[in-house]
Motif scaffolding. Structure first.
Motif, PDB file in Angstrom:
ATOM      1  N   ARG A   1      67.452  33.923  64.887  1.00  0.00           N
ATOM      2  CA  ARG A   1      68.456  34.895  64.465  1.00  0.00           C
ATOM      3  C   ARG A   1      68.406  35.110  62.950  1.00  0.00           C
ATOM      4  O   ARG A   1      68.442  36.239  62.468  1.00  0.00           O
ATOM      5  CB  ARG A   1      69.836  34.409  64.902  1.00  0.00           C
ATOM      6  CG  ARG A   1      70.953  35.384  64.662  1.00  0.00           C
ATOM      7  CD  ARG A   1      72.300  34.860  65.145  1.00  0.00           C
ATOM      8  NE  ARG A   1      72.706  33.654  64.442  1.00  0.00           N
ATOM      9  CZ  ARG A   1      72.803  32.435  64.991  1.00  0.00           C
ATOM     10  NH1 ARG A   1      72.536  32.259  66.272  1.00  0.00           N
ATOM     11  NH2 ARG A   1      73.182  31.398  64.276  1.00  0.00           N
ATOM     12  N   ARG A   2      68.271  34.021  62.202  1.00  0.00           N
ATOM     13  CA  ARG A   2      68.221  34.126  60.734  1.00  0.00           C
ATOM     14  C   ARG A   2      66.923  34.783  60.280  1.00  0.00           C
ATOM     15  O   ARG A   2      66.907  35.526  59.297  1.00  0.00           O
ATOM     16  CB  ARG A   2      68.384  32.756  60.111  1.00  0.00           C
ATOM     17  CG  ARG A   2      69.779  32.216  60.337  1.00  0.00           C
ATOM     18  CD  ARG A   2      69.972  30.841  59.749  1.00  0.00           C
ATOM     19  NE  ARG A   2      71.164  30.263  60.345  1.00  0.00           N
ATOM     20  CZ  ARG A   2      71.216  29.045  60.860  1.00  0.00           C
ATOM     21  NH1 ARG A   2      70.155  28.248  60.822  1.00  0.00           N
ATOM     22  NH2 ARG A   2      72.327  28.607  61.394  1.00  0.00           N
TER      23      ARG A   2
ATOM     24  N   ALA B   1      67.333  27.417  56.737  1.00  0.00           N
ATOM     25  CA  ALA B   1      68.026  26.271  57.313  1.00  0.00           C
ATOM     26  C   ALA B   1      69.402  26.144  56.655  1.00  0.00           C
ATOM     27  O   ALA B   1      69.730  25.154  56.014  1.00  0.00           O
ATOM     28  CB  ALA B   1      67.209  25.003  57.124  1.00  0.00           C
ATOM     29  N   ALA B   2      70.192  27.193  56.808  1.00  0.00           N
ATOM     30  CA  ALA B   2      71.552  27.263  56.277  1.00  0.00           C
ATOM     31  C   ALA B   2      72.324  28.191  57.204  1.00  0.00           C
ATOM     32  O   ALA B   2      71.756  28.745  58.150  1.00  0.00           O
ATOM     33  CB  ALA B   2      71.534  27.805  54.850  1.00  0.00           C
TER      34      ALA B   2
ATOM     35  N   MET C   1      69.079  25.164  68.213  1.00  0.00           N
ATOM     36  CA  MET C   1      68.632  25.296  66.848  1.00  0.00           C
ATOM     37  C   MET C   1      67.558  26.385  66.716  1.00  0.00           C
ATOM     38  O   MET C   1      67.567  27.148  65.771  1.00  0.00           O
ATOM     39  CB  MET C   1      68.106  23.948  66.362  1.00  0.00           C
ATOM     40  CG  MET C   1      68.015  23.832  64.862  1.00  0.00           C
ATOM     41  SD  MET C   1      69.477  24.348  63.983  1.00  0.00           S
ATOM     42  CE  MET C   1      70.221  22.843  63.539  1.00  0.00           C
ATOM     43  N   ARG C   2      66.648  26.412  67.676  1.00  0.00           N
ATOM     44  CA  ARG C   2      65.575  27.403  67.654  1.00  0.00           C
ATOM     45  C   ARG C   2      66.144  28.831  67.661  1.00  0.00           C
ATOM     46  O   ARG C   2      65.658  29.706  66.955  1.00  0.00           O
ATOM     47  CB  ARG C   2      64.651  27.183  68.840  1.00  0.00           C
ATOM     48  CG  ARG C   2      63.564  28.221  68.947  1.00  0.00           C
ATOM     49  CD  ARG C   2      62.673  27.941  70.111  1.00  0.00           C
ATOM     50  NE  ARG C   2      61.553  27.176  69.603  1.00  0.00           N
ATOM     51  CZ  ARG C   2      60.623  26.643  70.343  1.00  0.00           C
ATOM     52  NH1 ARG C   2      60.676  26.749  71.644  1.00  0.00           N
ATOM     53  NH2 ARG C   2      59.628  25.995  69.799  1.00  0.00           N
ATOM     54  N   ALA C   3      67.196  29.040  68.447  1.00  0.00           N
ATOM     55  CA  ALA C   3      67.830  30.372  68.509  1.00  0.00           C
ATOM     56  C   ALA C   3      68.447  30.737  67.161  1.00  0.00           C
ATOM     57  O   ALA C   3      68.361  31.890  66.723  1.00  0.00           O
ATOM     58  CB  ALA C   3      68.888  30.409  69.610  1.00  0.00           C
ATOM     59  N   ALA C   4      69.064  29.770  66.497  1.00  0.00           N
ATOM     60  CA  ALA C   4      69.687  30.030  65.184  1.00  0.00           C
ATOM     61  C   ALA C   4      68.618  30.418  64.164  1.00  0.00           C
ATOM     62  O   ALA C   4      68.816  31.368  63.393  1.00  0.00           O
ATOM     63  CB  ALA C   4      70.459  28.805  64.707  1.00  0.00           C
TER      64      ALA C   4
ATOM     65  N   GLY D   1      56.539  30.301  62.181  1.00  0.00           N
ATOM     66  CA  GLY D   1      57.018  29.203  63.016  1.00  0.00           C
ATOM     67  C   GLY D   1      57.907  28.234  62.272  1.00  0.00           C
ATOM     68  O   GLY D   1      58.635  27.471  62.893  1.00  0.00           O
ATOM     69  N   ALA D   2      57.857  28.242  60.978  1.00  0.00           N
ATOM     70  CA  ALA D   2      58.700  27.351  60.184  1.00  0.00           C
ATOM     71  C   ALA D   2      60.008  28.054  59.839  1.00  0.00           C
ATOM     72  O   ALA D   2      60.203  29.223  60.159  1.00  0.00           O
ATOM     73  CB  ALA D   2      57.982  26.949  58.900  1.00  0.00           C
TER      74      ALA D   2
END
Length: 100
Positions: A7-8, A80-81, A1-4, A31-32
């Motif tokens: 990337r975004r 977060a999408a 998840m952190r990588a996604a 960080g958020a």
């Protein structure tokens, strides 16, 4: 998840440079998974901007004023999408802002 999320984050930063909007300034997250976007150049309240962007561009956002008076003129966008939704949403925000 952190990588996604990373990337975004980079996707939005890259798009902000590519689109070169004087009306939408990007505040990188520390960080958020939210970006604060500075739209003070439009001289609208953050609530008005969020309502107009939702109605006219179909993108749901949170007004910066929800975080106190120092947030006025800013909007909050999540990453977060999916990558595709983040890119499409950011492009729509910039296209909307450029009309004003």
């Amino acid at each position: 998840m952190r990588a996604a999320y990373g990337r975004r984050r980079q996707l939005v930063l890259r798009l902000s440079h590519e689109l070169e909007s004087d009306k939408v300034k990007v505040i990188p997250p520390q960080g958020a998974f939210y970006f604060f976007l500075d739209l003070r150049a439009l001289n609208m309240s953050s609530i008005e901007m969020c309502e107009k962007i939702l109605d006219e561009a179909g993108v749901g956002l949170v007004p910066g004023s929800a975080f106190g008076e120092q947030g006025e003129g800013f909007i909050r966008m999540t990453i977060a999408a999916s990558d595709e939704d983040v890119e499409a949403g950011f492009r729509k925000i910039v296209e909307w802002a450029e009309k004003y």
